[in-house]
Write a protein that holds these residues in place. Structure first.
Motif, PDB file in Angstrom:
ATOM      1  N   PHE A   1       4.524  13.024 -12.793  1.00  0.00           N
ATOM      2  CA  PHE A   1       4.942  12.774 -14.177  1.00  0.00           C
ATOM      3  C   PHE A   1       4.180  13.683 -15.134  1.00  0.00           C
ATOM      4  CE2 PHE A   1       3.646  10.502 -18.103  1.00  0.00           C
ATOM      5  CZ  PHE A   1       4.837  10.640 -18.801  1.00  0.00           C
ATOM      6  N   VAL A   2       2.883  13.857 -14.900  1.00  0.00           N
ATOM      7  CA  VAL A   2       2.094  14.745 -15.749  1.00  0.00           C
ATOM      8  C   VAL A   2       2.682  16.156 -15.701  1.00  0.00           C
ATOM      9  CG1 VAL A   2      -0.170  15.791 -16.111  1.00  0.00           C
ATOM     10  CG2 VAL A   2       0.001  13.369 -15.476  1.00  0.00           C
ATOM     11  N   ALA A   3       3.017  16.627 -14.497  1.00  0.00           N
ATOM     12  CA  ALA A   3       3.609  17.963 -14.368  1.00  0.00           C
ATOM     13  C   ALA A   3       4.985  18.028 -15.016  1.00  0.00           C
ATOM     14  CB  ALA A   3       3.711  18.340 -12.888  1.00  0.00           C
TER      15      ALA A   3
ATOM     16  N   LEU B   1       0.837  -1.199   0.000  1.00  0.00           N
ATOM     17  CA  LEU B   1       0.000   0.000   0.000  1.00  0.00           C
ATOM     18  C   LEU B   1       0.872   1.249   0.000  1.00  0.00           C
ATOM     19  CD1 LEU B   1      -2.722   1.490   0.324  1.00  0.00           C
ATOM     20  CD2 LEU B   1      -2.490   1.150   2.813  1.00  0.00           C
ATOM     21  N   TYR B   2       1.914   1.227   0.800  1.00  0.00           N
ATOM     22  CA  TYR B   2       2.851   2.356   0.897  1.00  0.00           C
ATOM     23  C   TYR B   2       3.465   2.659  -0.461  1.00  0.00           C
ATOM     24  CZ  TYR B   2       7.361   4.491   2.390  1.00  0.00           C
ATOM     25  OH  TYR B   2       8.463   5.284   2.560  1.00  0.00           O
ATOM     26  N   LEU B   3       3.950   1.638  -1.139  1.00  0.00           N
ATOM     27  CA  LEU B   3       4.617   1.844  -2.423  1.00  0.00           C
ATOM     28  C   LEU B   3       3.642   2.251  -3.526  1.00  0.00           C
ATOM     29  CD1 LEU B   3       7.087  -1.192  -2.308  1.00  0.00           C
ATOM     30  CD2 LEU B   3       7.648   1.238  -2.010  1.00  0.00           C
ATOM     31  N   ILE B   4       2.487   1.643  -3.554  1.00  0.00           N
ATOM     32  CA  ILE B   4       1.490   2.000  -4.577  1.00  0.00           C
ATOM     33  C   ILE B   4       1.017   3.441  -4.379  1.00  0.00           C
ATOM     34  CG2 ILE B   4      -0.857   1.522  -5.389  1.00  0.00           C
ATOM     35  CD1 ILE B   4      -0.238  -1.467  -4.919  1.00  0.00           C
ATOM     36  N   SER B   5       0.884   3.869  -3.127  1.00  0.00           N
ATOM     37  CA  SER B   5       0.493   5.248  -2.862  1.00  0.00           C
ATOM     38  C   SER B   5       1.542   6.214  -3.395  1.00  0.00           C
ATOM     39  CB  SER B   5       0.307   5.467  -1.360  1.00  0.00           C
ATOM     40  OG  SER B   5      -0.745   4.661  -0.864  1.00  0.00           O
ATOM     41  N   TRP B   6       2.814   5.877  -3.224  1.00  0.00           N
ATOM     42  CA  TRP B   6       3.883   6.704  -3.797  1.00  0.00           C
ATOM     43  C   TRP B   6       3.848   6.656  -5.321  1.00  0.00           C
ATOM     44  CZ3 TRP B   6       6.625  10.483  -1.860  1.00  0.00           C
ATOM     45  CH2 TRP B   6       6.774  10.574  -0.481  1.00  0.00           C
ATOM     46  N   GLY B   7       3.403   5.541  -5.859  1.00  0.00           N
ATOM     47  CA  GLY B   7       3.251   5.443  -7.310  1.00  0.00           C
ATOM     48  C   GLY B   7       2.188   6.401  -7.825  1.00  0.00           C
ATOM     49  N   ILE B   8       1.099   6.541  -7.076  1.00  0.00           N
ATOM     50  CA  ILE B   8       0.038   7.478  -7.469  1.00  0.00           C
ATOM     51  C   ILE B   8       0.570   8.904  -7.459  1.00  0.00           C
ATOM     52  CG2 ILE B   8      -2.196   8.439  -6.786  1.00  0.00           C
ATOM     53  CD1 ILE B   8      -2.861   5.630  -5.646  1.00  0.00           C
ATOM     54  N   PHE B   9       1.273   9.265  -6.393  1.00  0.00           N
ATOM     55  CA  PHE B   9       1.871  10.600  -6.324  1.00  0.00           C
ATOM     56  C   PHE B   9       2.830  10.828  -7.495  1.00  0.00           C
ATOM     57  CE2 PHE B   9       5.733  12.930  -5.012  1.00  0.00           C
ATOM     58  CZ  PHE B   9       5.201  14.197  -4.885  1.00  0.00           C
ATOM     59  N   THR B  10       3.656   9.843  -7.778  1.00  0.00           N
ATOM     60  CA  THR B  10       4.632   9.980  -8.856  1.00  0.00           C
ATOM     61  C   THR B  10       3.951  10.092 -10.212  1.00  0.00           C
ATOM     62  OG1 THR B  10       6.197   8.667  -7.548  1.00  0.00           O
ATOM     63  CG2 THR B  10       6.705   8.952  -9.888  1.00  0.00           C
ATOM     64  N   ALA B  11       2.819   9.425 -10.379  1.00  0.00           N
ATOM     65  CA  ALA B  11       2.090   9.504 -11.645  1.00  0.00           C
ATOM     66  C   ALA B  11       1.620  10.924 -11.925  1.00  0.00           C
ATOM     67  CB  ALA B  11       0.902   8.540 -11.626  1.00  0.00           C
ATOM     68  N   TYR B  12       1.115  11.620 -10.905  1.00  0.00           N
ATOM     69  CA  TYR B  12       0.664  12.993 -11.194  1.00  0.00           C
ATOM     70  C   TYR B  12       1.844  13.949 -11.297  1.00  0.00           C
ATOM     71  CZ  TYR B  12       0.457  15.059  -6.352  1.00  0.00           C
ATOM     72  OH  TYR B  12       0.714  15.579  -5.114  1.00  0.00           O
TER      73      TYR B  12
ATOM     74  N   ALA C   1      11.249  13.986 -17.255  1.00  0.00           N
ATOM     75  CA  ALA C   1       9.990  13.269 -17.490  1.00  0.00           C
ATOM     76  C   ALA C   1      10.226  11.767 -17.541  1.00  0.00           C
ATOM     77  CB  ALA C   1       9.344  13.756 -18.779  1.00  0.00           C
ATOM     78  N   ALA C   2      11.325  11.344 -18.153  1.00  0.00           N
ATOM     79  CA  ALA C   2      11.651   9.921 -18.220  1.00  0.00           C
ATOM     80  C   ALA C   2      11.883   9.344 -16.828  1.00  0.00           C
ATOM     81  CB  ALA C   2      12.881   9.703 -19.097  1.00  0.00           C
ATOM     82  N   VAL C   3      12.531  10.134 -15.959  1.00  0.00           N
ATOM     83  CA  VAL C   3      12.750   9.686 -14.583  1.00  0.00           C
ATOM     84  C   VAL C   3      11.420   9.426 -13.891  1.00  0.00           C
ATOM     85  CG1 VAL C   3      13.616  10.353 -12.303  1.00  0.00           C
ATOM     86  CG2 VAL C   3      14.979  10.850 -14.338  1.00  0.00           C
ATOM     87  N   PHE C   4      10.479  10.352 -14.026  1.00  0.00           N
ATOM     88  CA  PHE C   4       9.207  10.211 -13.321  1.00  0.00           C
ATOM     89  C   PHE C   4       8.345   9.089 -13.904  1.00  0.00           C
ATOM     90  CE2 PHE C   4      10.522  14.139 -11.510  1.00  0.00           C
ATOM     91  CZ  PHE C   4       9.911  14.170 -10.260  1.00  0.00           C
ATOM     92  N   LEU C   5       8.406   8.899 -15.202  1.00  0.00           N
ATOM     93  CA  LEU C   5       7.664   7.792 -15.795  1.00  0.00           C
ATOM     94  C   LEU C   5       8.199   6.456 -15.286  1.00  0.00           C
ATOM     95  CD1 LEU C   5       5.640   6.603 -17.786  1.00  0.00           C
ATOM     96  CD2 LEU C   5       7.380   6.824 -19.583  1.00  0.00           C
ATOM     97  N   LEU C   6       9.505   6.291 -15.326  1.00  0.00           N
ATOM     98  CA  LEU C   6      10.118   5.041 -14.860  1.00  0.00           C
ATOM     99  C   LEU C   6       9.899   4.840 -13.371  1.00  0.00           C
ATOM    100  CD1 LEU C   6      13.428   5.266 -16.902  1.00  0.00           C
ATOM    101  CD2 LEU C   6      11.677   3.497 -17.157  1.00  0.00           C
ATOM    102  N   LEU C   7       9.969   5.929 -12.610  1.00  0.00           N
ATOM    103  CA  LEU C   7       9.783   5.803 -11.161  1.00  0.00           C
ATOM    104  C   LEU C   7       8.360   5.397 -10.810  1.00  0.00           C
ATOM    105  CD1 LEU C   7      10.899   6.071  -8.326  1.00  0.00           C
ATOM    106  CD2 LEU C   7      10.352   8.520  -8.402  1.00  0.00           C
ATOM    107  N   ALA C   8       7.382   5.955 -11.517  1.00  0.00           N
ATOM    108  CA  ALA C   8       5.994   5.559 -11.262  1.00  0.00           C
ATOM    109  C   ALA C   8       5.813   4.065 -11.523  1.00  0.00           C
ATOM    110  CB  ALA C   8       5.048   6.375 -12.146  1.00  0.00           C
ATOM    111  N   ILE C   9       6.372   3.584 -12.619  1.00  0.00           N
ATOM    112  CA  ILE C   9       6.289   2.147 -12.930  1.00  0.00           C
ATOM    113  C   ILE C   9       6.980   1.334 -11.849  1.00  0.00           C
ATOM    114  CG2 ILE C   9       6.981   0.369 -14.577  1.00  0.00           C
ATOM    115  CD1 ILE C   9       6.754   2.524 -16.774  1.00  0.00           C
ATOM    116  N   THR C  10       8.139   1.799 -11.398  1.00  0.00           N
ATOM    117  CA  THR C  10       8.885   1.087 -10.358  1.00  0.00           C
ATOM    118  C   THR C  10       8.054   0.952  -9.092  1.00  0.00           C
ATOM    119  OG1 THR C  10      10.995   1.924 -11.208  1.00  0.00           O
ATOM    120  CG2 THR C  10      10.974   1.114  -8.944  1.00  0.00           C
ATOM    121  N   PHE C  11       7.452   2.040  -8.650  1.00  0.00           N
ATOM    122  CA  PHE C  11       6.646   2.001  -7.427  1.00  0.00           C
ATOM    123  C   PHE C  11       5.479   1.026  -7.564  1.00  0.00           C
ATOM    124  CE2 PHE C  11       8.228   6.331  -5.945  1.00  0.00           C
ATOM    125  CZ  PHE C  11       8.796   5.842  -4.774  1.00  0.00           C
ATOM    126  N   PHE C  12       4.772   1.087  -8.693  1.00  0.00           N
ATOM    127  CA  PHE C  12       3.619   0.208  -8.869  1.00  0.00           C
ATOM    128  C   PHE C  12       4.040  -1.265  -8.910  1.00  0.00           C
ATOM    129  CE2 PHE C  12       1.402   4.039 -10.710  1.00  0.00           C
ATOM    130  CZ  PHE C  12       0.431   4.105  -9.730  1.00  0.00           C
TER     131      PHE C  12
END
Length: 221
Positions: free
Chosen positions: A146-148, A133-144, A157-168
């Motif tokens: 990434f949009v910014a 739950l902790y990691l997926i929640s950070w994935g949600i934050f990272t996803a938005y 942008a590539a860092v945030f896209l990859l990081l969101a995938i990593t968290f999920f």
């Protein structure tokens, strides 16, 4: 940070005493802004190195017996140093950088605090779900974030896209007790760290050389 100088001036600014003031001088403090170095490369480097070391363990490329070294990095470099970079981003007026670095600095500090003080309080049967739950929640934050980031540079942008995938991926691996998925998340985390290192290195090199040595591809605004 600001440097200050003290000047003694009359009303005409000629350094003479003001004859109407009844004193020999009036002291004014003039604040002269000084240049502030870009804190972004520090934040990216702190994030990259800590992520790289943790991902080496998550991917199974090194023995998990050495994992405590991650906690030292999480506290000092990934946590404190990155959080400090975020605070300096506030000073530069960079809202995106301030939110990102303060947040991920706090992520590493919370990760360190969890392992050191709270992990033993969670029943073993529930630990995976809690961390997931902790990691997926950070994935949600990272996803938005990434949009910014789509209005920053392609490298960031590539860092945030990859990081969101990593968290999920890591979150799913922990929540479902799937070690192979966790290993996959570790490999994606390694790629994320390398891209973040590149983004940091590019800004440092371009700044010190005074020209574009490594491109980061600014995105259209």
């Amino acid at each position: 940070m600001e440097a200050s100088s003290v000047s003694t001036r009359g009303p005409g600014g000629d350094g003479q005493a003001d004859p109407t003031a009844g004193t020999t001088a009036r002291h004014d403090v003039n604040f002269i802004p000084t240049a502030i170095a870009d804190p972004g490369p520090l934040g990216l480097a702190a994030f990259a190195l800590t992520t790289f070391v943790l991902s080496m363990f998550n991917s199974g490329l090194v023995s998990d017996k050495g994992e405590p070294i991650v906690f030292a990095l999480a506290l000092t470099y990934g946590g404190i140093a990155q959080f400090a970079a975020g605070l300096w981003e506030f000073r530069t007026g960079n809202t995106f950088g301030a939110v990102a670095f303060c947040s991920y600095g706090a992520f590493w500090l919370s990760f360190w605090a969890y392992v050191q003080f709270y992990a033993s309080d969670i029943p073993a049967a529930d630990a995976g779900h809690a961390v997931g739950l902790y990691l997926i929640s950070w994935g949600i934050f990272t996803a938005y974030m990434f949009v910014a980031s789509l209005r920053t540079t392609a490298a960031v942008a590539a860092v945030f896209l990859l990081l969101a995938i990593t968290f999920f991926v890591l979150g799913i691996g922990d929540a479902g007790a799937h070690p192979n998925i966790t290993k996959l998340g570790g490999y994606i985390g390694l790629v994320t760290a390398v891209v973040a290192w590149y983004a940091s290195f590019a800004v440092v090199v371009n700044s010190t050389f005074g020209r574009v040595v490594l491109p980061v591809r600014p995105l259209a605004r």
